[in-house]
Motif scaffolding. Structure first.
Motif, PDB file in Angstrom:
ATOM      1  N   ARG A 185       0.790  -1.097  -0.014  1.00 36.78           N
ATOM      2  CA  ARG A 185       0.134   0.031   0.101  1.00 36.78           C
ATOM      3  C   ARG A 185       0.914   1.308   0.134  1.00 36.78           C
ATOM      4  N   ASN A 186       2.024   1.125  -0.119  1.00 38.87           N
ATOM      5  CA  ASN A 186       2.838   2.314  -0.081  1.00 38.87           C
ATOM      6  C   ASN A 186       3.912   2.404  -1.117  1.00 38.87           C
ATOM      7  N   GLU A 212       7.465   6.134  10.682  1.00 43.93           N
ATOM      8  CA  GLU A 212       6.230   7.071  10.591  1.00 43.93           C
ATOM      9  C   GLU A 212       5.572   6.754  12.047  1.00 43.93           C
ATOM     10  N   TYR A 213       5.544   5.487  12.466  1.00 46.82           N
ATOM     11  CA  TYR A 213       4.778   5.380  13.660  1.00 46.82           C
ATOM     12  C   TYR A 213       5.688   4.651  14.771  1.00 46.82           C
ATOM     13  N   MET A 255       4.669   4.956  18.408  1.00 48.27           N
ATOM     14  CA  MET A 255       3.700   4.312  18.945  1.00 48.27           C
ATOM     15  C   MET A 255       4.198   2.816  19.352  1.00 48.27           C
ATOM     16  N   SER A 291       1.561  10.511  14.679  1.00 43.19           N
ATOM     17  CA  SER A 291       2.454   9.435  14.440  1.00 43.19           C
ATOM     18  C   SER A 291       2.123   8.006  15.355  1.00 43.19           C
ATOM     19  N   PHE A 292       1.048   8.050  16.344  1.00 40.31           N
ATOM     20  CA  PHE A 292       0.784   6.951  16.803  1.00 40.31           C
ATOM     21  C   PHE A 292      -0.131   5.933  15.795  1.00 40.31           C
ATOM     22  N   LEU A 293      -0.617   6.561  14.732  1.00 42.39           N
ATOM     23  CA  LEU A 293      -1.338   6.019  13.689  1.00 42.39           C
ATOM     24  C   LEU A 293      -0.633   5.165  12.747  1.00 42.39           C
ATOM     25  N   ILE A 294      -0.913   4.153  12.100  1.00 41.63           N
ATOM     26  CA  ILE A 294      -0.270   3.607  10.956  1.00 41.63           C
ATOM     27  C   ILE A 294      -1.070   3.953   9.764  1.00 41.63           C
ATOM     28  N   TYR A 296      -0.947   3.457   6.747  1.00 42.53           N
ATOM     29  CA  TYR A 296      -1.759   2.468   5.434  1.00 42.53           C
ATOM     30  C   TYR A 296      -2.634   1.687   5.849  1.00 42.53           C
ATOM     31  N   LEU A 297      -3.010   1.659   7.146  1.00 40.67           N
ATOM     32  CA  LEU A 297      -4.179   0.680   7.304  1.00 40.67           C
ATOM     33  C   LEU A 297      -5.523   1.208   7.537  1.00 40.67           C
ATOM     34  N   TYR A 300      -6.173  -1.074  11.771  1.00 40.96           N
ATOM     35  CA  TYR A 300      -5.540  -0.782  12.883  1.00 40.96           C
ATOM     36  C   TYR A 300      -5.899  -1.080  14.570  1.00 40.96           C
ATOM     37  N   ARG A 321      -4.355   7.498   6.616  1.00 40.16           N
ATOM     38  CA  ARG A 321      -3.787   8.604   6.222  1.00 40.16           C
ATOM     39  C   ARG A 321      -4.501   9.446   5.258  1.00 40.16           C
TER      40      ARG A 321
END
Lengths: 490, 235
Positions: A270-271, A329-330, A333, B82-85, B87-88, B93, B131
């Protein structure tokens, strides 16, 4: 206004992240640019003489003209992947009092300063110079050269018109593939017709007006297209893809690791950036063709061992070297979550091992070059799984360069996630297998070399747990530094 | 629950946080306010062991956060995007976080069902990657993800920013409920004094990294805070 735009552009260039890097990288990049530019100039310059030698009965310019269609088609395909209208740049100008046409001219104009266009220039210019030196008619050559540049720019602008539609891309790909197939099987040689067209451009210099007119038309089309829909949700919007319903439940058998494994596969699918890497690693499969076909390397088995590592290790080397940057990017988290580093790393490892395995299966046609070569690829695969995968993960512990996942790497600005440490870590990945093969080969024989190379991989596999403990500790130790580096704004 | 002692953080000898002692009892809804650069996010990052303290330490439920990772199972947070992903999808998620916190799909689904109101039909089944969601919707997803797995400590950095009024009101309800009926320790920072006095039993004001006020919330608190912050502007 245009002057100010250019000023801003210059600042953007000068202050971009890849110029803010250390001197070592700057030098490396400079060398890289020189290298690629040099290759282009060299190819362009030498093409004339090479063609003359290979096909003495034909005029080199005719040969070139016959093949130009493939060059341009490939050019368009590459552009489709790598080049997008740089719309983000104009957002700030939309609400300030500047004429729309000025902004659009600027937006379109700046796309002509793109690596691909320079590539064409670097190829065609030396070739044309050689032609003139070789006493070809000056007018014809210059007009032909201008025609080539115009066509390059036509492609540049065509790309923006078709860029948002995948169907166009696939039909283009199909057309190109069928051209190649038809020619290869001698059914129908399409190059003749296009060749005639390009030859006509050369023979009748006034025809240069044609591509120039085409360029003007397509520029106008682009201009009108952007102008008619100059809104954030219109022509200058970026593609938003609908989410796919990827489930990947079959991976559940990997237990705890499957959580990450599923995520990593989605990451790749997906990227833009990992997809690019994926395609790159596919190209590595063909690395062997370069080496196994050359007589020179037949007696240099160490070099062949080197090639064998690349055939099965493409993904491992190109994807693996950016662990853990892929999750930059995460990363915060992940680090505040209830996860053992071990599982996270193991997932990446499984992915790399799986890729080696698939590459090995895809490499079966190399049997054509003999069993020895094939066994060498097998030994290389073992080495990749048992040694290189760990070296790669170890290198990752030192890798603190954030990666923007959904931004395609531009040619030459691909330093995103590239640093000298990587280079240093990269060396043993290539030199070690050569050494492991070469020493027993010299001392005993070919098979002993293969055995040692393969066994080194098995050994690594046996000590997997111990090695993972070490890697985990290293990652743990660098945790704060990595978090800080990944959260740095670019 | 959370004991902070002699905690300081400095970058290049410039002190950005210095808290001598701060004790947050279990089940308290705790609010942190302060102007930009006051050290709110720094404090939260230290709580999550994302940065290293220059001196001192934080103890969460008896665990030294900079020494052991045992605080992770009972702590969750949403600090920023930045705590999220990215591309999900939101569901993917949530299930991912669920997996990490040992919650199976139906556990997660049960939790999500409680927040249907909060999502307002804009998060689930959207066929959109995180995103591509708006800032507000991203925040909604991030906040709910922080509630997965029955954490005992929840840290939310500026949860009200970017949210629409309806969601702000609902979020206030959620936070109050967490602290009051479930005994969860909720740490919230905000620039909105009204929200924070509404939600938090206790409010601490940070200024240039130091605790300057520590208030038990009552009717006078909002006035007091407003006076404090407007006074600063004049001076």
């Amino acid at each position: 206004m245009i002057k100010q735009f250019i000023g801003l552009e210059w600042k953007q260039f000068k202050r971009s992240s890849y110029f803010q890097k250390g001197l070592a990288i700057k030098i490396l990049m400079f060398l890289g640019v020189l290298y690629f530019g040099g290759i282009a100039v060299f190819l362009g310059g030498i093409a004339y003489f090479a063609l003359k030698k290979m096909l003495p009965e034909q005029d080199p310019i005719t040969v070139v003209n016959n093949f130009l269609i493939f060059w341009f088609m490939a050019d368009l395909l590459l552009r489709f992947f790598m080049q997008q209208l740089p719309v983000m740049n104009v957002k700030p100008y939309m609400v300030i009092p500047v004429n729309r046409p000025t902004i659009i001219h600027y937006l379109l104009g700046r796309t002509s300063i793109h690596f691909f266009n320079f590539l064409s220039l670097l190829m065609f210019l030396p070739f044309s110079v050689v032609l003139i030196v070789q006493d070809y008619p000056v007018i014809n050559v210059i007009c032909w050269f201008i025609a080539m540049l115009s066509i390059t720019l036509v492609l540049n602008f065509t790309n923006f018109l078709i860029n948002k539609s995948n169907s166009v891309f696939y039909s283009l790909l199909t057309v190109l593939a069928s051209f190649v197939a038809l020619k290869m099987y001698n059914i129908f040689d399409v190059t003749i017709y296009f060749g005639q067209a390009f030859n006509a451009l050369y023979n009748m210099p006034y025809l240069v007006l044609l591509p120039i007119a085409l360029l003007v038309v397509i520029y106008k089309l682009n201009f009108n297209y952007v102008k008619s829909d100059f809104y954030l949700d219109g022509a200058i919007s970026q593609k938003i893809k609908e989410a796919d319903g990827l489930e990947l439940n079959f991976l559940n058998r990997f237990g705890k690791t499957s959580t990450f494994l599923k995520n990593d596969i989605k990451l790749i699918m997906r990227n833009a950036r990992p997809k690019q890497v994926m395609m790159m690693s596919f190209m590595f499969l063909f690395y062997g063709l370069v080496f196994y076909t050359q007589q020179t390397y037949k007696d240099m088995p160490a070099v062949l061992a080197f090639a064998s590592i690349f055939i099965t290790g493409g993904f491992l080397l190109s994807f693996g070297q950016l662990v853990p940057s892929w999750d930059s990017e995460y990363y915060k988290m992940l680090m505040s979550q209830n996860i053992p580093y071990r599982q996270y790393l193991e997932s990446k490892w499984y992915l790399m091992v799986f890729a080696v395995f698939v590459s090995f299966i895809l490499a079966t046609p190399y049997l054509y070059f003999g069993v020895d070569i094939y066994l060498m690829i097998l030994a290389g695969a073992f080495f990749n799984i048992g040694v290189n995968s760990f070296i790669t993960l170890l290198g990752g512990a030192l890798n603190r360069v954030p990666v923007e996942l959904n931004t395609k790497a531009k040619a030459f600005s691909n330093t995103n996630g590239f640093n000298p440490t990587q280079l240093l870590i990269g060396l043993p990945k290539m030199l070690l297998p050569m050494l492991l093969f070469y020493v027993p080969y010299k001392l005993i024989n070919f098979n002993a070399g293969l055995l040692v190379l393969g066994l080194s991989g098995v050994l690594g596999f046996v000590f997997k747990n111990a090695i993972f403990n070490l890697i985990e500790r290293l990652y743990q130790k660098g945790k704060y530094k990595t978090i800080a580096a990944f959260s740095e704004k670019k | 629950m959370i004991t902070t002692s002699n905690l300081s953080k400095a970058y290049n000898n410039v002190q950005v946080l210095n808290i001598e002692a701060l004790e947050i009892p279990k089940g308290q809804s705790f609010g942190l306010v302060g102007n930009n650069g006051a050290g709110k996010t720094t404090y939260f990052s230290l709580l999550l062991d994302l940065i290293q303290p220059t001196s001192g330490h934080i103890e969460s439920n008896g665990v030294l956060v900079s020494q052991s990772e045992d605080w992770k199972p009972f702590t969750s947070a949403f600090i920023d995007e930045s705590f999220l992903i990215g591309y999900l999808t939101a569901e993917e998620y949530f299930y991912f976080i669920g997996d990490l916190r040992n919650q199976n799909k139906s556990d997660v689904d049960a939790l999500l069902a409680q927040f249907e109101d909060f999502f307002h039909g804009e998060i689930l089944n959207q066929k959109k990657y995180l995103r591509d969601l708006s800032k507000g919707n991203q925040k909604k997803a991030g906040i709910v993800a922080a509630l997965i797995g029955n954490p005992e400590v929840i840290i939310l950095d500026e949860p009200f920013a970017n949210l629409d009024p309806t969601t702000q009101i609902r979020l206030k309800g959620i936070i109050k409920d967490l602290a009051a009926s479930k005994g969860v320790t909720v740490l919230v920072s905000s620039h909105d004094l009204l929200h924070v006095t509404d939600v938090c039993e206790r409010i601490v004001v940070l200024e240039k990294g130091e605790v300057v006020k520590d208030l038990e919330t009552n009717e006078a608190t909002l006035k007091e805070l407003e006076a404090h912050f407007s006074g600063e502007v004049i001076a």
